[in-house]
Scaffold this active site. Structure first.
Site, mmCIF file in Angstrom:
data_model
loop_
_atom_site.group_PDB
_atom_site.id
_atom_site.type_symbol
_atom_site.label_atom_id
_atom_site.label_comp_id
_atom_site.label_asym_id
_atom_site.label_seq_id
_atom_site.Cartn_x
_atom_site.Cartn_y
_atom_site.Cartn_z
ATOM 1 N N THR A 180 -15.618 -9.001 -5.012
ATOM 2 C CA THR A 180 -16.270 -7.883 -4.308
ATOM 3 C C THR A 180 -17.271 -7.192 -5.212
ATOM 4 O O THR A 180 -16.993 -6.977 -6.383
ATOM 5 C CB THR A 180 -15.194 -6.840 -3.913
ATOM 6 N N ARG A 208 -7.442 -9.104 9.215
ATOM 7 C CA ARG A 208 -7.032 -8.428 7.976
ATOM 8 C C ARG A 208 -8.204 -7.634 7.379
ATOM 9 O O ARG A 208 -9.318 -8.109 7.284
ATOM 10 C CB ARG A 208 -6.535 -9.464 6.965
ATOM 11 N N VAL A 209 -7.928 -6.407 6.984
ATOM 12 C CA VAL A 209 -8.925 -5.581 6.300
ATOM 13 C C VAL A 209 -8.312 -5.118 4.986
ATOM 14 O O VAL A 209 -7.144 -4.729 4.950
ATOM 15 C CB VAL A 209 -9.316 -4.361 7.174
ATOM 16 N N GLY A 210 -9.088 -5.177 3.921
ATOM 17 C CA GLY A 210 -8.585 -4.757 2.605
ATOM 18 C C GLY A 210 -9.012 -3.342 2.265
ATOM 19 O O GLY A 210 -9.221 -2.492 3.139
ATOM 20 N N ASP A 211 -9.161 -3.092 0.974
ATOM 21 C CA ASP A 211 -9.500 -1.752 0.499
ATOM 22 C C ASP A 211 -10.997 -1.428 0.572
ATOM 23 O O ASP A 211 -11.388 -0.264 0.662
ATOM 24 C CB ASP A 211 -9.076 -1.606 -0.969
ATOM 25 N N GLY A 232 -10.370 -6.476 -6.315
ATOM 26 C CA GLY A 232 -9.062 -7.103 -6.484
ATOM 27 C C GLY A 232 -8.268 -7.060 -5.193
ATOM 28 O O GLY A 232 -8.840 -6.892 -4.110
ATOM 29 N N GLY A 234 -6.789 -5.933 -2.268
ATOM 30 C CA GLY A 234 -6.982 -4.687 -1.542
ATOM 31 C C GLY A 234 -5.697 -4.005 -1.124
ATOM 32 O O GLY A 234 -5.603 -2.777 -1.133
HETATM 33 N N1 ASP Z 1 -10.879 -5.956 -2.616
HETATM 34 C C1 ASP Z 1 -11.231 -7.030 -1.731
HETATM 35 C C2 ASP Z 1 -10.242 -7.104 -0.616
HETATM 36 O O1 ASP Z 1 -9.062 -6.936 -0.826
HETATM 37 C C3 ASP Z 1 -11.337 -8.365 -2.357
HETATM 38 C C4 ASP Z 1 -11.896 -8.509 -3.738
HETATM 39 O O2 ASP Z 1 -12.165 -7.549 -4.451
HETATM 40 O O3 ASP Z 1 -12.093 -9.653 -4.126
HETATM 41 O O4 ASP Z 1 -10.653 -7.413 0.487
#
Ligand code: ASP
Length: 318
Positions: A180, A208-211, A232, A234
């Site tokens: 990211t 799915r949704v992350g941070d 990282g 999420g």
């Molecule tokens: N933080 C992102 C997520 O969890 C992924 C990443 O940083 O690679 O969607």
């Protein structure tokens, strides 16, 4: 260089108490300077933003233009065009932005639009809302003139087909598979803004949704204090509202470095699977001081300051 001194008295109101408690008086000796930092080896993106800041362009415009370089880069398989799809083969993008006024915008699970950080800015500036999701975000983008394109490249499609042979669902982000881009920009007016954009976890469950698009998790800015962004896994960042935490720790007097270390260690100390995933933060305060820390070794970030754009290696908890 001419120095200006600003004194910020930081007050906190105890939630359980009707009394206003003065926690700490924090002083920033602010030197007018510009600086941009961004997660990972996002050299061109950070350079683009840094040069724009040097030209006097505002932090939000610089951050959105900087991250657009990675969104448009088909070789970056975790951001924008060419990002890895979900397990059904759809590329869905998440992004958010925040400016020095505390305004923010976010889009989640967007298909067919490349520049989702810019789209998040448009949500912030052209709608009465903070967050738009899925089809609604896409339709808003189209109404604003964004081109619809298929985000799945041949290369990403082939990788996904290989993955389908075993369909092993391991929703863990480690050192090899995350990327990211989160960026913080301090502009000539000493205003901070930021952007965060991703295609998220490769082969994630549909929906799915992350941070990354969540204000306070993937990105947080408080223009009196500073800002932070995360990359990282999420799910782990969301559990500790990571970027907000880093900024709050800076508000309490920590340096950006101390705040990043503290926020990473909070995840590590509470997680039994601590050696199986990566989380990293980068942060900058109003003095233009920066810090960064990760769980696993190997995390780097880009730092543009005084006309130089350098990759910086960070320390790690493990
Ligand atoms: N933080 C992102 C997520 O969890 C992924 C990443 O940083 O690679 O969607």
């Amino acid at each position: 260089m001419k120095r200006r001194n600003f004194i910020f008295d930081i007050f906190s109101i105890g939630l359980m108490s009707s009394l206003t408690t003065r926690l700490k008086a924090k002083t920033f000796n602010i030197t007018p300077m510009v600086r941009s930092i961004s997660t990972w080896k996002t050299t061109e993106a950070n350079l683009k933003a840094g040069v724009m800041l040097d030209q006097g362009i505002d932090g939000l415009t610089a951050a959105v233009a900087g991250v657009a370089i990675e969104e448009e880069n088909p070789k970056n398989t975790t951001v924008g065009f060419g990002g890895a799809p979900d397990r059904t083969g759809s590329v869905t993008l998440d992004a958010c932005v925040m400016n020095h006024l505390g305004d923010c915008g976010s889009v989640v699970a967007v298909e067919n639009i490349v520049n989702v950080a810019k789209l998040a800015r448009d949500v912030m500036e052209k709608t009465p809302h903070v967050m738009l999701a899925g089809k609604g975000a896409e339709e808003f983008g189209v109404s604003e003139g964004y081109e619809k394109i298929n985000l799945l490249t041949e290369a990403s499609k082939n990788e996904w087909k290989k993955w389908l042979e075993n369909e092993e669902y391991k929703p863990l982000i480690n050192i090899e598979n995350h990327d990211t881009i989160g960026m913080l920009c301090l502009d000539k007016d000493n205003n901070m803004s930021g952007a965060c954009t991703t295609s998220g976890l490769a082969y994630k469950m549909k929906g799915r949704v992350g941070d990354s698009p969540i204000i306070g998790s993937g990105l947080f800015i408080d223009n009196k204090i500073g800002g932070a962004v995360a990359t990282g896994l999420g799910e782990e960042v969301v559990k500790t509202v990571g970027s907000f935490l880093v900024v709050e720790l800076m508000r309490q007097g920590m340096s950006p470095q101390e705040a990043c270390e503290n926020a990473v260690n909070r995840i590590v100390s509470s997680n039994s699977q601590k050696n199986k995933f990566q989380v990293a933060y980068i942060a900058m305060n109003k003095n233009g001081e920066v810090g960064s820390f990760s769980i696993e070794p190997g995390f780097t970030y880009m730092d543009y300051v005084n006309g130089k754009n350098e990759e910086i290696k960070t320390g790690s908890a493990l």
